[in-house]
Design an enzyme around this catalytic site. Structure first.
Site, PDB file in Angstrom:
ATOM      1  N   GLY A 186     -12.449 -31.667   9.214  1.00  0.00           N
ATOM      2  CA  GLY A 186     -13.233 -30.717   8.440  1.00  0.00           C
ATOM      3  C   GLY A 186     -14.088 -29.847   9.350  1.00  0.00           C
ATOM      4  O   GLY A 186     -14.136 -28.631   9.204  1.00  0.00           O
ATOM      5  N   SER A 200      -9.897 -36.886   8.629  1.00  0.00           N
ATOM      6  CA  SER A 200     -11.187 -37.405   9.085  1.00  0.00           C
ATOM      7  C   SER A 200     -12.259 -36.326   8.948  1.00  0.00           C
ATOM      8  O   SER A 200     -11.951 -35.153   8.738  1.00  0.00           O
ATOM      9  CB  SER A 200     -11.098 -37.827  10.553  1.00  0.00           C
ATOM     10  OG  SER A 200     -11.021 -36.670  11.356  1.00  0.00           O
ATOM     11  N   LYS A 201     -13.467 -36.773   9.128  1.00  0.00           N
ATOM     12  CA  LYS A 201     -14.611 -35.875   9.060  1.00  0.00           C
ATOM     13  C   LYS A 201     -14.457 -34.776  10.118  1.00  0.00           C
ATOM     14  O   LYS A 201     -14.797 -33.628   9.898  1.00  0.00           O
ATOM     15  CB  LYS A 201     -15.856 -36.722   9.323  1.00  0.00           C
ATOM     16  CG  LYS A 201     -17.140 -35.982   9.273  1.00  0.00           C
ATOM     17  CD  LYS A 201     -18.293 -36.922   9.529  1.00  0.00           C
ATOM     18  CE  LYS A 201     -19.476 -36.136  10.032  1.00  0.00           C
ATOM     19  NZ  LYS A 201     -20.352 -36.854  10.907  1.00  0.00           N
ATOM     20  N   ARG A 202     -13.923 -35.188  11.260  1.00  0.00           N
ATOM     21  CA  ARG A 202     -13.766 -34.229  12.353  1.00  0.00           C
ATOM     22  C   ARG A 202     -12.791 -33.091  12.015  1.00  0.00           C
ATOM     23  O   ARG A 202     -12.963 -31.969  12.445  1.00  0.00           O
ATOM     24  CB  ARG A 202     -13.333 -34.939  13.634  1.00  0.00           C
ATOM     25  CG  ARG A 202     -14.047 -34.379  14.833  1.00  0.00           C
ATOM     26  CD  ARG A 202     -13.969 -35.241  16.075  1.00  0.00           C
ATOM     27  NE  ARG A 202     -14.279 -36.628  15.844  1.00  0.00           N
ATOM     28  CZ  ARG A 202     -13.447 -37.628  16.169  1.00  0.00           C
ATOM     29  NH1 ARG A 202     -12.257 -37.376  16.687  1.00  0.00           N
ATOM     30  NH2 ARG A 202     -13.796 -38.873  15.971  1.00  0.00           N
ATOM     31  N   TYR A 211     -16.968 -33.863   2.345  1.00  0.00           N
ATOM     32  CA  TYR A 211     -17.887 -34.587   1.478  1.00  0.00           C
ATOM     33  C   TYR A 211     -18.165 -33.748   0.227  1.00  0.00           C
ATOM     34  O   TYR A 211     -18.209 -32.527   0.312  1.00  0.00           O
ATOM     35  CB  TYR A 211     -19.233 -34.824   2.184  1.00  0.00           C
ATOM     36  CG  TYR A 211     -19.152 -35.673   3.418  1.00  0.00           C
ATOM     37  CD1 TYR A 211     -18.331 -36.794   3.454  1.00  0.00           C
ATOM     38  CD2 TYR A 211     -19.904 -35.355   4.539  1.00  0.00           C
ATOM     39  CE1 TYR A 211     -18.265 -37.580   4.580  1.00  0.00           C
ATOM     40  CE2 TYR A 211     -19.851 -36.142   5.682  1.00  0.00           C
ATOM     41  CZ  TYR A 211     -19.027 -37.244   5.698  1.00  0.00           C
ATOM     42  OH  TYR A 211     -18.971 -38.022   6.811  1.00  0.00           O
TER      43      TYR A 211
END
Ligand code: GLU
Length: 512
Positions: A266, A262-264, A274
């Protein structure tokens, strides 16, 4: 493969492209190129509530940065356009109504409130509500309303959706190139909405109609779409169309192995998810990754060539890629491996390429140092930067590291590592450095080899331990005990700079 291969990447413009989306686009690209086929970009923007301004431009810019090129798309046109679903809107209703006419779909007039009520009632009894063969005859739809009543409601402008009539008691066998055959009992499926009350098709309908009209031969997409496959296969059958081949790519998993990346993750572990920055979150490009390194890393995230080879150019990937070698199980995202790839691609770059990339960083950093340098440091000529880069690159992962680990090539050290000072700068060091300066002034050529011979010989004559000279000398020139071969550094920064730095260190650190 009989027909020419045509694949598509079909993102919804609901925000930035996640790294998993880039991988999907990449595998489609590799597959298309490998088979001499075409890659289509189709923007699936039928969900107006989730539309995010700027996403389409972002997707285009990100994929172009990665070197993924389309053959058709909203930015290029092509024989099967338009390539934005919102611009194809008028056609979908007709297809949905065709399905109603041949008995594979029906109009449903239930209000969201009445469905919510029924859902709540069932949930209170510990059951789940699905709109399907079990209860559809008791709900408000054209399956049991009279033809006249249905037409009247439609003519009166009643709100409706069109639902797929999922069959009862059928065993479907779905084929997936990566996962093999998947058996599904249709009794567990619900009657999905194909056409919404806002006049727009749902993803399912638009996706199938467009894949058919655009003559897509292979659907390569993320595993999260596998649950939709049963419906999609049934839709092809209901329309009487030949279905494309399907390949569902494995999920990209968190670095610790469990759960979807997930983005979290990262944010927590400090790596980008991204390709380009978006809304305050950094991207691969801004973090100093080379697009080739990102592509190579992503290619290996779920696919392997069956050999030990790890480094592939795009051309080599095209040559070797096959869906047969895509894994079934989730691919663990390893940020260290990601960096390793960047390190490898940095090593492949010539000093000139790296110097060109480093120069703006030097300019910026020297600008920030203004005032602390006397005389002010100026950006050296390209040939000098190239030489510094050649000495530094071996240890660098990113172009930025060349500055971080080698700023002393471009500006004299403004401070000295206190731990090293404490350990290496002795009472007699200042005197030794003074003598060394005389030697450096007198010596002939200021080349690395000549300096090495001269200084070593001199140390021998003085009967000094090697480290007693070399450690403080490095400290004076670099500010720390780090960096490449000291005599190489000396040759590059030059005689006057060496003398100035040693004298400055003596002045700062003095006799202690
Ligand atoms: N629009 C879908 C997405 O956002 C496409 C899924 C598919 O490839 O069928 O991923």
């Amino acid at each position: 493969m009989k027909q020419p291969v045509r694949v598509r990447f079909a993102p919804s413009p609901t925000g930035p492209l996640h790294i998993g989306g880039v991988r999907t686009a990449l595998y489609n690209y590799l597959f298309a190129k490998k088979h001499g086929g075409a890659l289509v970009l189709r923007i699936e923007d039928t969900d107006q509530n989730r539309y995010v301004e700027g996403s389409e431009a972002y997707i285009l810019e990100a994929l172009s940065w990665c070197g993924i090129q389309f053959d058709e798309g909203p930015h290029l046109g092509g024989p099967y356009g338009p390539y934005r679903q919102s611009e194809r809107k008028p056609q979908y209703r007709e297809y949905a109504e065709n399905l109603v006419r041949n008995g594979h779909a029906y109009y449903a007039f239930d209000t969201p409130e009445s469905l919510d009520r029924q859902r709540a009632t069932l949930e209170a009894q510990g059951k789940t509500f699905s709109y399907n063969w079990e209860n559809r005859d008791a709900l408000l739809n054209s399956l049991h309303l009279s033809e006249q009543e249905t037409q009247q409601r439609l003519a009166n402008g009643a709100e409706f959706v069109i639902r797929f009539k999922s069959p009862k008691d059928e065993k479907l066998v779905l084929q997936d190139t990566i996962r093999g055959n998947i058996a599904i009992d249709t009794n567990i499926l619900d009657d999905k909405v194909l056409f919404k009350s806002d006049g727009m098709p749902t993803y399912h309908l638009a996706n199938i109609v467009d894949d058919h009209l655009m003559q897509i031969t292979h659907v390569i997409r993320g595993e999260e779409w596998l649950p939709s496959l049963a419906l999609h296969v049934q839709l092809y059958r209901a329309f009487g169309w030949e279905a494309p081949e399907f390949a569902h790519l494995p999920l990209i998993m968190k670095p610790e192995g469990k759960g979807k990346l997930s983005k979290r993750d990262g944010e927590k572990l400090g790596f980008p998810v991204y390709p380009l920055q978006w809304d305050g979150a950094t991207g691969y490009r801004e973090s100093g990754y080379f697009p080739q390194a990102v592509i190579n890393f992503l290619a290996m995230l779920g696919w392997n060539p069956g050999t030990e080879q790890e480094l592939f150019s795009m051309e080599e990937l095209i040559g070797q890629f096959s869906l047969a070698r895509v894994h079934k199980s989730g691919a663990r995202f390893d940020p260290e491996k990601n960096k390793w790839y960047n390190h490898q691609y940095l090593q492949m770059k010539s000093p000139l390429e790296l110097a060109t990339l480093l120069k703006p960083i030097i300019e910026q950093e020297l600008g920030a140092l203004q005032g602390s340098q006397n005389p002010p440091a100026t950006v050296p000529p390209m040939a000098y930067i190239e030489k510094a880069v050649a000495l530094l690159k071996e240890r660098a992962y990113f172009v930025r590291d060349l500055w971080e680990s080698g700023s002393y090539f471009f500006a004299s050290p403004t401070g000295f590592n206190p731990k090293v000072v404490k350990k290496q700068w002795k009472d007699d060091t200042a005197a030794i450095m003074g003598d060394l300066c005389e030697l450096l002034e007198a010596t002939g050529r200021f080349s690395s080899q000549h300096l090495e011979n001269t200084i070593k010989e001199w140390i021998g004559e003085q009967e000094l331990p090697f480290g007693k000279v070399m450690a403080p000398l490095r400290l004076a020139l670099v500010g720390d005990l780090m960096g490449p071969h000291l005599f190489d550094i000396m040759e590059l920064i030059g005689r006057q700079e060496c003398l100035d730095r040693i004298r400055f260190a003596v002045k700062q650190l003095g006799e202690r």
